[in-house]
Motif scaffolding. Sequence first.
Motif, PDB file in Angstrom:
ATOM      1  N   ALA A  72      13.344   1.321 -12.134  1.00 46.92           N
ATOM      2  CA  ALA A  72      13.419   1.295 -10.673  1.00 46.92           C
ATOM      3  C   ALA A  72      12.172   0.648 -10.084  1.00 46.92           C
ATOM      4  N   THR A  73      11.027   0.911 -10.695  1.00 50.48           N
ATOM      5  CA  THR A  73       9.783   0.299 -10.223  1.00 50.48           C
ATOM      6  C   THR A  73       9.800  -1.209 -10.457  1.00 50.48           C
ATOM      7  N   GLY A  74      10.338  -1.636 -11.610  1.00 55.18           N
ATOM      8  CA  GLY A  74      10.464  -3.070 -11.868  1.00 55.18           C
ATOM      9  C   GLY A  74      11.397  -3.750 -10.887  1.00 55.18           C
ATOM     10  N   ALA A  75      12.500  -3.083 -10.550  1.00 58.34           N
ATOM     11  CA  ALA A  75      13.421  -3.637  -9.561  1.00 58.34           C
ATOM     12  C   ALA A  75      12.752  -3.749  -8.201  1.00 58.34           C
ATOM     13  N   LEU A  76      11.946  -2.746  -7.865  1.00 58.67           N
ATOM     14  CA  LEU A  76      11.206  -2.797  -6.602  1.00 58.67           C
ATOM     15  C   LEU A  76      10.241  -3.973  -6.586  1.00 58.67           C
ATOM     16  N   ALA A  77       9.590  -4.238  -7.722  1.00 59.19           N
ATOM     17  CA  ALA A  77       8.674  -5.374  -7.809  1.00 59.19           C
ATOM     18  C   ALA A  77       9.404  -6.687  -7.551  1.00 59.19           C
ATOM     19  N   ALA A  78      10.590  -6.827  -8.134  1.00 58.86           N
ATOM     20  CA  ALA A  78      11.362  -8.057  -7.939  1.00 58.86           C
ATOM     21  C   ALA A  78      11.778  -8.232  -6.478  1.00 58.86           C
ATOM     22  N   VAL A  79      12.207  -7.157  -5.866  1.00 58.97           N
ATOM     23  CA  VAL A  79      12.624  -7.225  -4.465  1.00 58.97           C
ATOM     24  C   VAL A  79      11.452  -7.589  -3.563  1.00 58.97           C
ATOM     25  N   LEU A  80      10.304  -6.966  -3.793  1.00 60.43           N
ATOM     26  CA  LEU A  80       9.138  -7.244  -2.948  1.00 60.43           C
ATOM     27  C   LEU A  80       8.618  -8.663  -3.165  1.00 60.43           C
ATOM     28  N   CYS A 119       3.466  -2.849  -7.985  1.00 59.13           N
ATOM     29  CA  CYS A 119       4.495  -2.011  -8.609  1.00 59.13           C
ATOM     30  C   CYS A 119       4.143  -1.676 -10.052  1.00 59.13           C
ATOM     31  N   GLY A 120       3.424  -2.574 -10.734  1.00 56.33           N
ATOM     32  CA  GLY A 120       2.946  -2.245 -12.068  1.00 56.33           C
ATOM     33  C   GLY A 120       1.964  -1.086 -12.037  1.00 56.33           C
ATOM     34  N   THR A 169       0.830  -1.202   0.000  1.00 55.69           N
ATOM     35  CA  THR A 169       0.000   0.000   0.000  1.00 55.69           C
ATOM     36  C   THR A 169       0.861   1.247   0.000  1.00 55.69           C
ATOM     37  N   SER A 170       1.927   1.207   0.764  1.00 58.32           N
ATOM     38  CA  SER A 170       2.807   2.366   0.868  1.00 58.32           C
ATOM     39  C   SER A 170       3.545   2.619  -0.447  1.00 58.32           C
ATOM     40  N   ALA A 171       3.839   1.551  -1.198  1.00 55.14           N
ATOM     41  CA  ALA A 171       4.528   1.737  -2.479  1.00 55.14           C
ATOM     42  C   ALA A 171       3.690   2.591  -3.421  1.00 55.14           C
ATOM     43  N   THR A 172       2.372   2.321  -3.453  1.00 58.87           N
ATOM     44  CA  THR A 172       1.488   3.114  -4.300  1.00 58.87           C
ATOM     45  C   THR A 172       1.280   4.511  -3.742  1.00 58.87           C
TER      46      THR A 172
END
Length: 414
Positions: free
Chosen positions: A275-283, A332-333, A253-256
């Motif tokens: 950067a958003t794609g990398a965040l998706a992979a990490v999460l 993240c998408g 929720t906080s990411a959005t």
Amino acid sequence: MRARTAIIASVADQGVAALTNILVLVAAARLSTVADFARFSAVYLVFTVLLGVFGAYTGQPLVLKRGDGEETREACRSAFVFTVAASAALGALLAGVCVLLPGDTARALTVLGLVLPVVLGQDSLRYAFSTLRRPHLALSSDLVRLLCVLGVLSAQEYGTGPDRLIAVWGLSALPALLLSAALLHRATAGTPVRLRPLMRRGYLGARFVVEFGVGNATSQLSVLGLGAVGSPLLVGALRGATTLFGPLNVLYTSATSFGPPLLGRVTDERRRVRATGALAAVLALTAALWAAALMLLPDRAGRELLGDTWPVAASLLPATGSQYAAMAAGTCGLLALRMLDPRTTLSIQVVFSLTAVAFMAGGYVLGGVPGAAWGLCVGSVCKAAATWARVARIRRRKPVPDHAVTAGALPSAP
């Protein structure tokens, strides 16, 4: 504040908020019977929906603003006043209706109505501090909130009713609310309060509420519906499982909600999407590791966390863990789409959120509570695939100037 310091403070704040959220539900599970925890979960689910509605209406348009000029300070001050006033009116209506109804759940909903301005007002200030690029102020407030909620819940005894738990949980946010309000007043001193822009036709927050309604709220309310027509323990079972993933839920929720001010510091659009794609992979990896750790948890330790709710919640961990990994990609998408073009996400939310509800209902018919959990997982996978497919299509279009996006700069919805 430097970008790295702001990121650290923001991540720390989300960690504290996540810890507070999971400890509230863990404490409620340990202090309650299975039936009482199901009632508490139902009421807390109502609060979660209202929290998302107010966050979508006032918070998400707020964090799309850039800079810390007078217009931004005015918007932060106005959003807080609007949230407190609107939640007080809604809470009074909720309490006035539920006080006339019988049952423990109705009493707990009555109490929720009374504490609603406190908990929603405190949360709205987190959006304001994020927009003002002062996440350390939000961190200070949430630390106070964590200490207060731990203090009041630790003083309760086993068998405490859901109405009392809701009361002490809600009132424990009052010190944090007062601290945050004082800090916001100091940061925005001299700026007027203008509520009319938040109620005009075409306000971006109204669109975000629709997205939330067909997204998060639809699935949450459908859980309540299945609990009403099927097994009432379904609510407690699914809520118990998701409680164990509470930190991830808050992070998503906080990411959005709080990602745009941080990612907005990256000037190049392509780098922001990467950067958003990398965040998706990490999460997603974090969700998988968290699920694995929970599945290896000894039964005794699990009962220490959720009490009598642990056995049913533990049986749902494979499905819920897979769902949260898919949710990382989908969230993240949506964040990437929100930065590319905020008006492109509604259709995805409508189609695939309703699809997830259909999968959940079908799974429940075919396999009971575990089937419902796997149905939610399949729905999350479909939604994630759709969001990133839309991101790819937008990126293939002819590049446009990367202007600052603000809630007021976007054209009115037709």
